[in-house]
Design an enzyme around this catalytic site. Structure first.
Site, PDB file in Angstrom:
ATOM      1  N   CYS A   1      13.438 -22.182 -18.537  1.00 40.10           N
ATOM      2  CA  CYS A   1      14.643 -22.345 -19.036  1.00 40.10           C
ATOM      3  C   CYS A   1      13.451 -23.729 -20.269  1.00 40.10           C
ATOM      4  O   CYS A   1      12.934 -22.206 -20.923  1.00 40.10           O
ATOM      5  CB  CYS A   1      15.571 -23.842 -19.066  1.00 40.10           C
ATOM      6  SG  CYS A   1      16.973 -24.153 -19.859  1.00 40.10           S
ATOM      7  N   HIS A   2      13.264 -24.579 -20.309  1.00 38.72           N
ATOM      8  CA  HIS A   2      12.350 -24.891 -21.681  1.00 38.72           C
ATOM      9  C   HIS A   2      11.072 -25.492 -20.848  1.00 38.72           C
ATOM     10  O   HIS A   2      10.542 -25.767 -21.433  1.00 38.72           O
ATOM     11  CB  HIS A   2      13.209 -26.471 -22.034  1.00 38.72           C
ATOM     12  CG  HIS A   2      14.694 -26.058 -23.225  1.00 38.72           C
ATOM     13  ND1 HIS A   2      15.676 -26.328 -22.621  1.00 38.72           N
ATOM     14  CD2 HIS A   2      13.574 -26.115 -24.788  1.00 38.72           C
ATOM     15  CE1 HIS A   2      16.447 -26.397 -23.737  1.00 38.72           C
ATOM     16  NE2 HIS A   2      15.773 -25.983 -25.078  1.00 38.72           N
TER      17      HIS A   2
ATOM     18  N   GLU B   1      19.984 -22.139 -27.400  1.00 41.93           N
ATOM     19  CA  GLU B   1      19.750 -23.805 -28.024  1.00 41.93           C
ATOM     20  C   GLU B   1      20.420 -24.005 -29.191  1.00 41.93           C
ATOM     21  O   GLU B   1      21.140 -24.911 -29.115  1.00 41.93           O
ATOM     22  CB  GLU B   1      18.916 -23.595 -28.891  1.00 41.93           C
ATOM     23  CG  GLU B   1      17.731 -24.905 -28.881  1.00 41.93           C
ATOM     24  CD  GLU B   1      17.243 -25.711 -27.606  1.00 41.93           C
ATOM     25  OE1 GLU B   1      18.239 -26.387 -27.547  1.00 41.93           O
ATOM     26  OE2 GLU B   1      16.329 -24.969 -27.415  1.00 41.93           O
TER      27      GLU B   1
END
Length: 230
Positions: free
Chosen positions: A136-137, A167
């Site tokens: 993910c991030h 996002e």
């Protein structure tokens, strides 16, 4: 299936609690910690948790509201909860792990993306043959990591991460310090993605990445597959 009782895996979480200049709280995404923790411990691996500041690491409040079998199991596990309440400080972590897994959550964008101790840890680990993974991030933590050739670790590699499209969908594209997909592409990554919010994981040798929370299990299983091949 081969058990991995001699294997050590380090889960890495953010210490950052504020979403940019907003009043919103952030942190790591609980599902992305709980799912790999379950997969790795089930396989017999020894699992530790580390963060930039050490001590208690902050879960994103939104992620605590999204209950799953993995998150419920994690929160009912006294050993797991103790590790999360007493995370190791990254700058004190010795490079002795077989695999490293960077947990996502928006907090990563502010601290792990620029955290030199983590970047040097992962650069060294990858050079000696360890598996480096993120979801993910989490891949934001890789932007400062180098491959053995001195180029960004993602250069020329197939990589997945939270997409610009996702996002925008969560309306945080103007809040995050940089667009993650764009930055990875700028560093030479061969960026790949699946449908929004679906499970999508990519393995390129010992570098394993996933797109979003739904990808946590797939990334963890790819990590285990890579460790079993070693």
């Amino acid at each position: 299936m081969k058990t991995l009782t001699a294997i050590k895996i380090l889960l890495i979480v953010t210490s950052h609690t504020q979403m940019g200049n907003t009043k919103e709280s952030t942190g790591f995404w609980l599902e992305e910690l709980a799912t790999p923790y379950a997969e790795f411990t089930k396989a017999g691996a020894q699992v530790d948790i580390a963060s930039p500041l050490g001590g208690k690491a902050p879960a994103d409040p939104k992620s605590e509201k999204e209950s799953s079998e993995a998150t419920r199991a994690f929160l009912a596990d006294d050993v797991a909860k103790k590790k999360l309440a007493n995370t190791l400080a990254l700058e004190k972590v010795k490079d002795t792990y077989d695999a490293y897994f960077v947990v996502g959550g928006h907090g990563v964008m502010w601290d792990l993306a620029t955290h030199a101790p983590l970047h040097s840890l992962l650069t060294t680990a990858y050079a000696r043959g360890a598996v480096v993974s993120a979801v993910c991030h989490g891949p934001a933590a890789l932007v400062g990591v180098k491959g053995p050739d001195g180029k960004p670790i993602v250069a020329g590699k197939r990589v997945a991460a939270f997409t610009n499209e996702e996002e925008k969908a969560v309306k945080l594209d103007s809040v995050v310090p940089f667009p993650l997909e764009t930055r990875l592409r700028e560093q030479g990554a061969r960026f790949e993605s699946g449908p929004m919010w679906g499970s999508f994981a990519v393995r390129d040798g010992r570098l394993i990445t996933g797109q979003n929370p739904a990808s946590s299990a797939a990334v963890a299983r790819e990590v285990l597959a890579a460790l079993r091949e070693k």
